[in-house]
Design a protein around this motif. Structure first.
Motif, short mmCIF file in Angstrom:
data_model
loop_
_atom_site.label_atom_id
_atom_site.label_comp_id
_atom_site.label_asym_id
_atom_site.label_seq_id
_atom_site.Cartn_x
_atom_site.Cartn_y
_atom_site.Cartn_z
N ARG A 169 0.71 4.08 -2.77
CA ARG A 169 0.72 5.59 -2.47
C ARG A 169 1.89 6.52 -3.02
N ARG A 170 3.20 5.75 -2.94
CA ARG A 170 4.29 6.49 -3.34
C ARG A 170 4.35 6.55 -4.83
N ARG A 171 3.89 5.55 -5.57
CA ARG A 171 4.22 5.64 -7.08
C ARG A 171 2.87 5.85 -7.67
N GLY A 172 2.05 6.12 -6.92
CA GLY A 172 0.35 6.56 -7.56
C GLY A 172 0.02 5.51 -8.50
N GLN A 192 -2.81 3.62 -7.81
CA GLN A 192 -4.16 3.33 -7.50
C GLN A 192 -4.94 2.75 -8.75
N ASN A 243 0.82 -1.13 -0.20
CA ASN A 243 0.19 0.13 -0.03
C ASN A 243 1.04 1.37 0.06
N ALA A 244 1.83 1.10 0.75
CA ALA A 244 2.78 2.26 0.72
C ALA A 244 3.31 2.50 -0.59
N GLU A 245 3.76 1.40 -1.26
CA GLU A 245 4.48 1.54 -2.77
C GLU A 245 3.47 2.03 -3.51
#
Length: 960
Positions: free
Chosen positions: A324-327, A329, A320-322
């Motif tokens: 969010r970081r890389r967009g 979605q 999930n963090a990855e």
């Protein structure tokens, strides 16, 4: 030459026409004419525009190799599914051709089949399973051909690698991981591999010997280059080796011993997930199976492993963090409700329960979800929704990747690829497709949340714990505030556990779990009627699972299960000891409906069949383990149901007897399969097995208790001079004796979950000195000419419980015949009384009225007195009332005695009430781990009725 008119919407129709013109331009006039003739009136003519419009990859491949389209049309391969062995056979033929350049052959072969696979997928001539299967088979064939070439190339220079100990030739074992391991490969995916070889050693070259490790590193490097290197003709498959031990920093290859040591000592949870799908795709099959056997204990724990939820939650948070970081979605694999969440759900259940339910030890995700539904690990409706969503997501993934042959799971942002995707997915437009996609993703995300709660929610629950219940702040006043009474005693018990060597030597993770769990346990016990007692009984379980703290996670993740644990431990020390001895039973607390519902015999048999039918009959240890868990789980359910008042006594005994019968039938089936595999079938005239099992005593009387053993007699009907028909033929008598011995072995061998049942064979003809299994004729002869009266008494309680129904019916008819023989009632009465006196003196010494206790079974006016009177009645009067010989249980025999006027109806009622009351009390005492004795003043009225009837029947023959 233009494409025929199509139903493609704009701008797809224009894109198809443009792509086709570029293909024709490259083809030249002659080939273009051949293409036109081949396409005319064909299925391909109709399908081609859609494929060209929706897959620039296919269009570009055909532009560069226009002859490929002609080959595919003429072969008919675009319109048919190919057999599994097609890929390997055809590629081997191509690479073995004289002068073949393997690099070029591999790349052209890949291009041909990827066009075919994408074509069939986009036109929906192939379903999802065929698409992933064919892509996987293509990869396997490429690996095999490349490995064969790489090995031969290195062996020609350095010799063949040999095992140091075995001296045998060594082969590289390629472990396919991830989707390739499960044959679920994407249409544009890399392949995750691990390289292994069986033994250390050296090559057999005299000039340039290498260690086996050096040799296989060279082979592995060459294999990777043949597949992964990008040339003018493209690549075959991108190869990812990062899943090997130590990742990129680790050696490229490891021998079996090194792999086993690594996973045992340093293996991490994510590697367990990765190895679920691991599958050997090269090398000697026997050595490959050896490797999988070595890895299996690391992947699947023998116990229910709820600890994997924590690690899975951590892995998901990192993803999930990855995202969010890389967009990411819009990534249908890693994003919200994506493919990875479906995989996590299935793999989580596999790792939690796969060590016990071996049917879950599968690679294919859809098969795993079906097993989850069949086993009840997940609701069937949830599994159905997950399967539907998974197939839709995988089709979407193929639409993305087949568009330009790129390893991407990102939804397109531009109009043209969006239109292509919607069309391939059968939707009128992008918005319609997106609505369906979002619906599937929301359902997946919802099921994922239900299985794996957010860590924030877990922390919120933990924040509500009061201080003083555990750790350095442990305080008797905190216990008092919760309602504990024996404050110092309970505080000291908790303190002793904290300071125990088992806790002191815990690793960090285990200590953290214990510190999180103990305050919740103390609070849960405080809600029971007797907090101190409940906690006292629960603490041994905590101590037992400290080294397998995943069980603590199970209870932390499932608060209702903790409530049930506390309630059951508080109600019964027997249950608390069972759970402490076999913590795997904690899994039964997760389904409250089944925990407090003991099924009937039919459902028991079906559940056992579902649990064990997937196990090979020759895997004796697996069946023995499965049977022991099945028994322990269902006996726990019976005990729980009795404690909460859902089962009256008669049903408790019925349920416990049914459990034994279902297990007995399966034990016989496994033993029979084992013996017939070795010796063949015994030759006889009947159609069945010729072998019958009769239950005596409590088993025969349908009156088993929680700790009852099984009184059994084995009888067979086959010619004593006959023999089995196998290569290792043995006499029938030897066969049936070994069959009985095998059954006893399965019952009594102590394993991780103890033994199944203790088996008592002393009631067979001639007792311990008699044959373990006897013929029907020998049984008849013995019963009519040699049996003692007490043996005929035992026959009253005999009942066919497993085996050949024909033999069972024959022996049952013989039993009735014996019981219905006219007897001298006076002599019979004397022998019954004499036997009862001997039994009482042997089992209950000094049984005087003034004793402080009444022994429910052997005491005067107790259970055995009722049983002896019933047995006497059957032997004395069955010749007048044959119905008496029909039954083997005391209650129905008493009913029959009253119905025939042989006992007064009120006497039958009183004896029945006494019998049921005594047995009910004995059950309760058993759950409380007390001896089968009640206070002397209890049951006085019932005892008086029993003794009165005893005196009426036997007064002239007793010294009382």
């Amino acid at each position: 030459m233009n494409l025929p008119p199509t139903h493609l919407p704009e701008p797809l129709a224009s894109e198809a026409q443009r792509a086709w013109l570029t293909v024709l331009e490259t083809a030249g006039k002659s080939l273009a004419q051949e293409l036109a003739e081949a396409l005319a009136g064909s299925s391909e003519e109709v399908q081609l525009p859609q494929v060209l419009a929706c897959s620039p990859f296919v269009a570009d491949t055909l532009r560069r190799q226009p002859h490929l389209l002609l080959e595919l049309i003429k072969s008919g391969d675009l319109q048919k599914a190919l057999p599994v062995d097609h890929f390997h056979a055809t590629l081997q033929h191509l690479v073995s051709a004289e002068g073949a350049d393997i690099s070029s052959v591999l790349r052209r072969y890949r291009a041909r089949h990827m066009v075919r696979i994408v074509w069939r997928d986009f036109i929906r001539l192939a379903d999802t399973s065929e698409t992933v299967r064919d892509t996987s088979l293509l990869a396997e064939a490429a690996i095999s051909a490349a490995l064969q070439y790489a090995h031969a190339e290195s062996a020609a220079r350095f010799g063949e690698p040999r095992g140091r100990h075995s001296g045998g030739a060594q082969q590289l074992i390629v472990l396919a991981m991830g989707k390739l391991g499960a044959r679920e490969l994407n249409v544009s995916s890399d392949i995750d591999l691990i390289f292994a070889y069986p033994e250390a050693g050296r090559t057999d070259s005299d000039d340039k010997p290498l260690s086996n490790e050096e040799f296989f590193i060279k082979v592995g490097q060459r294999l990777i280059a043949l597949l992964d290197e990008v040339t003018a003709e493209g690549f075959v498959f991108r190869v990812d080796m990062r899943l090997r031990p130590y990742g990129d920093s680790g050696a490229l290859v490891h021998n079996f011993s090194a792999l086993e040591d690594y996973y045992q000592d340093q293996g991490r949870d994510w590697e367990r997930y990765a190895l679920i799908k691991a599958r050997p795709v090269s090398g000697d099959p026997g050595r490959a199976e050896e490797l999988m056997t070595l890895l299996q204990p690391f992947v699947y724990r023998r116990y229910v492993d709820y600890g994997v939820i924590e690690s899975l939650r951590g892995m998901k948070e990192m993803i999930n963090a990855e995202v969010r970081r890389r967009g990411l979605q819009d990534n249908i694999k890693l994003g919200h409700g994506g493919i990875r969440e479906v995989e996590f759900i299935a793999q989580c259940v596999q790792l939690i329960r796969g060590g016990r339910d071996r049917a879950l030890q599968q690679r294919e995700l859809l098969s795993v979800l079906q097993e989850c539904a069949d086993l009840g690990s997940l609701p069937a409706s949830v599994c159905a929704e997950l399967c539907e969503a998974y197939l839709f997501l995988r089709d979407t993934e193929h639409a993305i990747q087949g568009y330009q042959d790129r390893q991407s799971q990102e939804l397109p942002a531009d109009t043209l690829p969006r239109s292509a995707m919607a069309y391939v997915m059968g939707m009128p437009d992008w918005d319609s497709f997106k609505t369906v996609l979002d619906s599937h993703r929301e359902r997946v995300a919802g099921h994922f949340r239900e299985l794996i709660a957010d860590q924030a929610a877990q922390d919120e629950v933990g924040a509500q714990r009061p201080d003083g219940l555990w750790g350095d702040s442990l305080d008797a006043r905190a216990l008092q505030s919760l309602g504990y009474q024996r404050l110092e005693e309970t505080r000291q018990r908790l303190q002793d556990l904290q300071e125990s060597p088992r806790v002191a030597t815990l690793q960090i993770q285990g200590r953290e779990r214990l510190d999180q769990f103990m305050p919740r346990l103390v609070q849960a016990c405080a809600e029971s009627d007797y907090p101190d007692l409940a906690l006292q009984r629960a603490l041994p379980l905590v101590s037992a699972v400290l080294r397998r703290s995943a069980y603590l996670v199970l209870l932390l993740e499932n608060p209702p299960a903790l409530v049930d644990l506390v309630g059951l431990c508080g109600a019964s020390p027997w249950i608390s000891e069972q759970l402490a001895a076999y913590p795997v039973l904690l899994d039964e607390l997760l389904d409250r409906a089944s925990l407090y519902t003991a099924p009937d015999k039919g459902l028991l048999a079906e559940e056992l069949r579902q649990q064990l039918t997937r196990l090979p009959l020759d895997d004796l240890e697996a069946h023995m383990d499965g049977l022991r868990y099945f028994k322990a789980a269902h006996v726990l359910r019976v005990a729980a149901s009795e404690l909460v008042g859902r089962l009256p006594l008669m049903q408790v005994s019925d349920k416990l007897t049914w459990i034994a019968e279902v297990i007995l039938e399966h034990v016989l089936a496994v033993a029979w399969a084992d013996l017939t595999r070795r010796y063949g079938q015994p030759q006889r005239t009947g159609s069945g097995s010729g072998f019958a099992v009769f239950g005596y005593g409590k088993m025969g009387g349908i009156e088993l208790g929680y700790g009852s053993d099984l009184d059994l007699v084995f009888i067979y009907d086959a010619a004593s001079a006959g023999a089995t028909d196998g290569d290792r033929s043995v006499d029938n008598a030897v066969f049936y004796t070994r069959l009985g011995q095998r059954m006893i072995h399965i019952f009594e061998t102590r394993m991780a979950m103890g033994s199944l049942y203790e088996v008592d064979m002393r009631l067979r003809p001639s007792g311990e000195s008699g044959l373990l299994a006897g013929t029907v004729q020998a049984f008849r002869t013995y019963q009519f000419h040699s049996a003692w009266t007490w043996e005929h008494q035992a026959l009253v309680r005999a009942r066919f419980v497993a085996g050949d129904p024909q033999v069972g019916a024959e022996v049952d008819a013989l039993r009735r015949e014996i019981l219905c023989e006219p007897r001298d009632q006076e002599a019979l009465a004397r022998e019954v009384v004499t036997m009862r006196d001997k039994m009482r003196k042997h089992l209950v010494s000094n049984d005087l009225p003034e004793r402080a206790e009444f022994h429910l079974k052997q005491g005067r006016g107790g259970i055995v007195d009722i049983e002896f009177m019933v047995q006497y009645a059957v032997l004395a009067w069955s010749h007048r009332a044959p119905e008496l010989a029909r039954w083997s249980d005391n209650v129905r025999i008493l009913e029959t005695l009253g119905r025939h006027g042989l006992f007064e109806p009120e006497e039958c009622d009183a004896l029945t009430q006494a019998y049921l009351a005594y047995r009910s009390a004995a059950h309760q005492l058993s759950l409380q781990q007390h001896e089968g004795a009640a206070p002397a003043g209890s049951h006085e009225k019932l005892r008086a009725a029993v003794l009165a009837k005893w005196r009426q029947l036997f007064a002239p023959y007793t010294d009382e």
